[in-house]
Design a protein around this motif. Structure first.
Motif, PDB file in Angstrom:
ATOM      1  N   ALA A   1       0.739  -1.361   0.097  1.00  0.00           N
ATOM      2  CA  ALA A   1      -0.002  -0.086   0.136  1.00  0.00           C
ATOM      3  C   ALA A   1       0.830   1.404   0.173  1.00  0.00           C
ATOM      4  O   ALA A   1       0.307   2.363   0.555  1.00  0.00           O
ATOM      5  CB  ALA A   1      -0.916  -0.156   1.238  1.00  0.00           C
ATOM      6  N   GLY A   2       2.234   1.034  -0.557  1.00  0.00           N
ATOM      7  CA  GLY A   2       2.946   2.369  -0.463  1.00  0.00           C
ATOM      8  C   GLY A   2       3.350   3.165   0.717  1.00  0.00           C
ATOM      9  O   GLY A   2       3.914   3.972   0.827  1.00  0.00           O
ATOM     10  N   VAL A   3       3.323   2.175   1.929  1.00  0.00           N
ATOM     11  CA  VAL A   3       3.867   2.604   3.179  1.00  0.00           C
ATOM     12  C   VAL A   3       5.532   2.575   2.965  1.00  0.00           C
ATOM     13  O   VAL A   3       6.210   1.740   2.447  1.00  0.00           O
ATOM     14  CB  VAL A   3       3.492   1.351   4.224  1.00  0.00           C
ATOM     15  N   ALA A   4       5.961   3.730   3.536  1.00  0.00           N
ATOM     16  CA  ALA A   4       7.281   4.126   3.502  1.00  0.00           C
ATOM     17  C   ALA A   4       7.903   3.363   4.593  1.00  0.00           C
ATOM     18  O   ALA A   4       7.394   3.404   5.946  1.00  0.00           O
ATOM     19  CB  ALA A   4       7.632   5.801   3.619  1.00  0.00           C
ATOM     20  N   LEU A   5       9.253   3.150   4.541  1.00  0.00           N
ATOM     21  CA  LEU A   5       9.774   2.332   5.815  1.00  0.00           C
ATOM     22  C   LEU A   5      11.314   2.841   5.846  1.00  0.00           C
ATOM     23  O   LEU A   5      11.967   3.004   4.672  1.00  0.00           O
ATOM     24  CB  LEU A   5       9.965   0.770   5.364  1.00  0.00           C
ATOM     25  N   ILE A   6      11.786   3.038   7.059  1.00  0.00           N
ATOM     26  CA  ILE A   6      13.226   3.175   7.161  1.00  0.00           C
ATOM     27  C   ILE A   6      13.808   1.837   8.383  1.00  0.00           C
ATOM     28  O   ILE A   6      13.055   1.720   9.391  1.00  0.00           O
ATOM     29  CB  ILE A   6      13.328   4.587   7.956  1.00  0.00           C
ATOM     30  N   ILE A   7      14.754   1.324   7.751  1.00  0.00           N
ATOM     31  CA  ILE A   7      15.112   0.197   8.360  1.00  0.00           C
ATOM     32  C   ILE A   7      16.650   0.484   8.820  1.00  0.00           C
ATOM     33  O   ILE A   7      17.561   0.469   7.981  1.00  0.00           O
ATOM     34  CB  ILE A   7      14.986  -1.047   7.532  1.00  0.00           C
TER      35      ILE A   7
ATOM     36  N   TYR B   1      11.058   2.061  10.999  1.00  0.00           N
ATOM     37  CA  TYR B   1      10.040   3.123  11.370  1.00  0.00           C
ATOM     38  C   TYR B   1       9.054   2.706   9.960  1.00  0.00           C
ATOM     39  O   TYR B   1       9.584   2.745   9.080  1.00  0.00           O
ATOM     40  CB  TYR B   1      10.761   4.416  11.415  1.00  0.00           C
ATOM     41  N   HIS B   2       7.724   3.278  10.295  1.00  0.00           N
ATOM     42  CA  HIS B   2       6.853   3.445   8.895  1.00  0.00           C
ATOM     43  C   HIS B   2       5.927   4.501   9.175  1.00  0.00           C
ATOM     44  O   HIS B   2       5.902   5.135  10.163  1.00  0.00           O
ATOM     45  CB  HIS B   2       6.208   1.959   8.774  1.00  0.00           C
ATOM     46  N   ASN B   3       5.194   4.712   8.135  1.00  0.00           N
ATOM     47  CA  ASN B   3       4.293   5.849   7.862  1.00  0.00           C
ATOM     48  C   ASN B   3       2.945   5.468   8.018  1.00  0.00           C
ATOM     49  O   ASN B   3       2.043   6.179   7.527  1.00  0.00           O
ATOM     50  CB  ASN B   3       4.775   6.980   7.045  1.00  0.00           C
ATOM     51  N   ALA B   4       2.476   4.108   8.293  1.00  0.00           N
ATOM     52  CA  ALA B   4       1.275   3.573   8.363  1.00  0.00           C
ATOM     53  C   ALA B   4       0.407   4.137   9.324  1.00  0.00           C
ATOM     54  O   ALA B   4       0.770   3.965  10.714  1.00  0.00           O
ATOM     55  CB  ALA B   4       1.347   1.970   8.271  1.00  0.00           C
ATOM     56  N   ALA B   5      -0.933   4.402   9.082  1.00  0.00           N
ATOM     57  CA  ALA B   5      -1.685   4.577  10.422  1.00  0.00           C
ATOM     58  C   ALA B   5      -2.726   3.268  10.383  1.00  0.00           C
ATOM     59  O   ALA B   5      -3.395   2.855   9.535  1.00  0.00           O
ATOM     60  CB  ALA B   5      -2.932   5.557   9.855  1.00  0.00           C
ATOM     61  N   LEU B   6      -2.325   2.251  11.352  1.00  0.00           N
ATOM     62  CA  LEU B   6      -2.743   1.165  11.604  1.00  0.00           C
ATOM     63  C   LEU B   6      -4.040   1.172  12.314  1.00  0.00           C
ATOM     64  O   LEU B   6      -4.148   2.037  13.150  1.00  0.00           O
ATOM     65  CB  LEU B   6      -1.606   0.208  12.431  1.00  0.00           C
TER      66      LEU B   6
ATOM     67  N   VAL C   1      -3.982   2.406   6.279  1.00  0.00           N
ATOM     68  CA  VAL C   1      -3.970   0.782   5.575  1.00  0.00           C
ATOM     69  C   VAL C   1      -4.914   0.106   6.313  1.00  0.00           C
ATOM     70  O   VAL C   1      -5.012   0.311   7.725  1.00  0.00           O
ATOM     71  CB  VAL C   1      -2.393   0.330   6.103  1.00  0.00           C
ATOM     72  N   SER C   2      -5.568  -0.844   5.594  1.00  0.00           N
ATOM     73  CA  SER C   2      -6.442  -1.686   6.226  1.00  0.00           C
ATOM     74  C   SER C   2      -6.716  -3.064   5.462  1.00  0.00           C
ATOM     75  O   SER C   2      -6.153  -3.256   4.538  1.00  0.00           O
ATOM     76  CB  SER C   2      -7.892  -1.015   6.347  1.00  0.00           C
ATOM     77  N   GLY C   3      -7.404  -3.882   6.243  1.00  0.00           N
ATOM     78  CA  GLY C   3      -7.759  -5.149   5.633  1.00  0.00           C
ATOM     79  C   GLY C   3      -6.499  -5.972   5.407  1.00  0.00           C
ATOM     80  O   GLY C   3      -5.678  -5.994   6.224  1.00  0.00           O
ATOM     81  N   GLU C   4      -6.477  -6.655   4.047  1.00  0.00           N
ATOM     82  CA  GLU C   4      -5.416  -7.590   3.650  1.00  0.00           C
ATOM     83  C   GLU C   4      -3.874  -6.877   3.421  1.00  0.00           C
ATOM     84  O   GLU C   4      -2.947  -7.272   4.030  1.00  0.00           O
ATOM     85  CB  GLU C   4      -5.705  -8.255   2.274  1.00  0.00           C
ATOM     86  N   ALA C   5      -4.206  -5.604   3.111  1.00  0.00           N
ATOM     87  CA  ALA C   5      -2.788  -4.658   3.210  1.00  0.00           C
ATOM     88  C   ALA C   5      -2.086  -4.605   4.488  1.00  0.00           C
ATOM     89  O   ALA C   5      -0.970  -4.571   4.723  1.00  0.00           O
ATOM     90  CB  ALA C   5      -2.931  -3.306   2.656  1.00  0.00           C
ATOM     91  N   GLU C   6      -3.041  -4.371   5.462  1.00  0.00           N
ATOM     92  CA  GLU C   6      -2.502  -4.038   6.892  1.00  0.00           C
ATOM     93  C   GLU C   6      -1.928  -5.319   7.177  1.00  0.00           C
ATOM     94  O   GLU C   6      -0.891  -5.332   8.035  1.00  0.00           O
ATOM     95  CB  GLU C   6      -3.653  -3.554   7.969  1.00  0.00           C
ATOM     96  N   GLU C   7      -2.562  -6.599   7.138  1.00  0.00           N
ATOM     97  CA  GLU C   7      -2.015  -7.883   7.845  1.00  0.00           C
ATOM     98  C   GLU C   7      -0.804  -8.147   7.097  1.00  0.00           C
ATOM     99  O   GLU C   7       0.166  -8.678   7.702  1.00  0.00           O
ATOM    100  CB  GLU C   7      -3.285  -8.898   7.271  1.00  0.00           C
ATOM    101  N   THR C   8      -0.556  -7.872   5.734  1.00  0.00           N
ATOM    102  CA  THR C   8       0.526  -8.067   4.997  1.00  0.00           C
ATOM    103  C   THR C   8       1.801  -7.339   5.515  1.00  0.00           C
ATOM    104  O   THR C   8       2.935  -7.495   5.876  1.00  0.00           O
ATOM    105  CB  THR C   8       0.365  -7.859   3.435  1.00  0.00           C
TER     106      THR C   8
ATOM    107  N   HIS D   1       6.732  -9.394   0.699  1.00  0.00           N
ATOM    108  CA  HIS D   1       5.443  -8.897   1.094  1.00  0.00           C
ATOM    109  C   HIS D   1       5.158  -7.681   0.127  1.00  0.00           C
ATOM    110  O   HIS D   1       4.382  -6.906   0.648  1.00  0.00           O
ATOM    111  CB  HIS D   1       5.917  -8.370   2.487  1.00  0.00           C
ATOM    112  N   GLY D   2       5.428  -7.873  -1.029  1.00  0.00           N
ATOM    113  CA  GLY D   2       5.112  -6.844  -1.979  1.00  0.00           C
ATOM    114  C   GLY D   2       5.745  -5.584  -1.919  1.00  0.00           C
ATOM    115  O   GLY D   2       4.791  -4.500  -2.513  1.00  0.00           O
ATOM    116  N   GLY D   3       6.776  -5.284  -1.398  1.00  0.00           N
ATOM    117  CA  GLY D   3       7.519  -4.147  -1.297  1.00  0.00           C
ATOM    118  C   GLY D   3       8.635  -4.151  -1.999  1.00  0.00           C
ATOM    119  O   GLY D   3       9.152  -5.013  -2.638  1.00  0.00           O
ATOM    120  N   ASN D   4       9.345  -3.012  -1.893  1.00  0.00           N
ATOM    121  CA  ASN D   4      10.881  -3.080  -2.585  1.00  0.00           C
ATOM    122  C   ASN D   4      11.710  -1.975  -1.841  1.00  0.00           C
ATOM    123  O   ASN D   4      11.462  -1.109  -0.990  1.00  0.00           O
ATOM    124  CB  ASN D   4      10.560  -2.523  -4.085  1.00  0.00           C
TER     125      ASN D   4
END
Length: 238
Positions: A88-94, A230-235, A205-212, A115-118
């Protein structure tokens, strides 16, 4: 009739989780101490030791981590920061610490891809976050909110955000220790306190995208080389 996990099984799982947290904190202390083993003159080391004490790490374990700072294992460790996108285009800093950079990037890339990211390039998502001191307090009433607000702002905090019975104090990294000290000296006990990458805006983010996404976060945090994610998702609350 099926039975839930045994008490012993739950204890073993808790011990394993605690051991993983300790391992990450020991690594953080060891790396921080490379620029000076005296917490009085090394702000980063003070923060790392405070985090270790907050999870009840024994003093002798902290001392051993400090002594390791002059050893070959500490010299071989490298700090790495990866940026990328999850579902769902969630930004991540690892943030990672590793003695094998090829292994680490392969593990991080694999987790994202599955998990569908890159994995992105340096700077590809960091502009969506701010580096801030973040100190959170339980404030169940307006009086406690006012107390945190007054002390934090007087000590040099930039902002205090109250929501759902908690007040989050935000400050510049260089002000973090002074602000935290002022609050603790006022007999306020933080729920958590750290210098973090805080998103400027959050992505719903909700539903299947949130679970993933949650599966991805678990996978990344389980990697031995990963220190923080760190991520920018609203869970969702659930």
């Amino acid at each position: 009739m099926g039975r839930g996990p045994s008490i012993a099984g739950r204890k073993n799982a808790e011990d394993a989780r605690r051991g993983k947290i300790f391992t990450k904190l020991i690594r953080e202390i060891t790396i921080a101490a490379r620029t000076g083993a005296d917490p009085a003159s090394n702000g980063r080391l003070r923060v790392a030791i405070d985090k270790a004490k907050a999870v009840s790490m024994p003093s002798d374990t902290i001392e051993r981590a400090l002594k390791r700072a002059s050893g070959a294992d500490a010299a071989d460790m490298h700090e790495l920061r990866y940026e990328g996108y999850g579902p769902a285009g969630v930004a991540l800093i690892i943030d990672c610490m590793t003695d094998n950079q090829q292994r680490t990037v392969a593990d991080v890339r694999s987790a994202l891809t599955k998990h569908g990211g890159n994995l992105g390039t340096s700077g590809s998502v960091a502009f969506q976050f701010k580096h801030l001191g973040e100190i959170v307090f339980a404030t169940p009433d307006s009086a406690s909110e006012e107390k945190v607000l007054e002390i934090a702002l007087e000590a040099g905090a930039d902002d205090v955000q109250a929501d759902n019975g908690q007040s989050t104090v935000l400050c510049a990294p260089e002000s973090y220790e002074a602000v935290k000290k002022a609050l603790v000296d006022a007999k306020l006990e933080p729920v958590r306190a750290d210098i973090v990458w805080r998103p400027e805006n959050r992505v719903a983010v909700s539903g299947e995208a949130e679970e993933t996404l949650l599966d991805l976060l678990d996978r990344l945090e389980d990697l031995d080389d990963v220190q923080e994610v760190y991520h920018n998702a609203a869970l969702s609350e659930a």
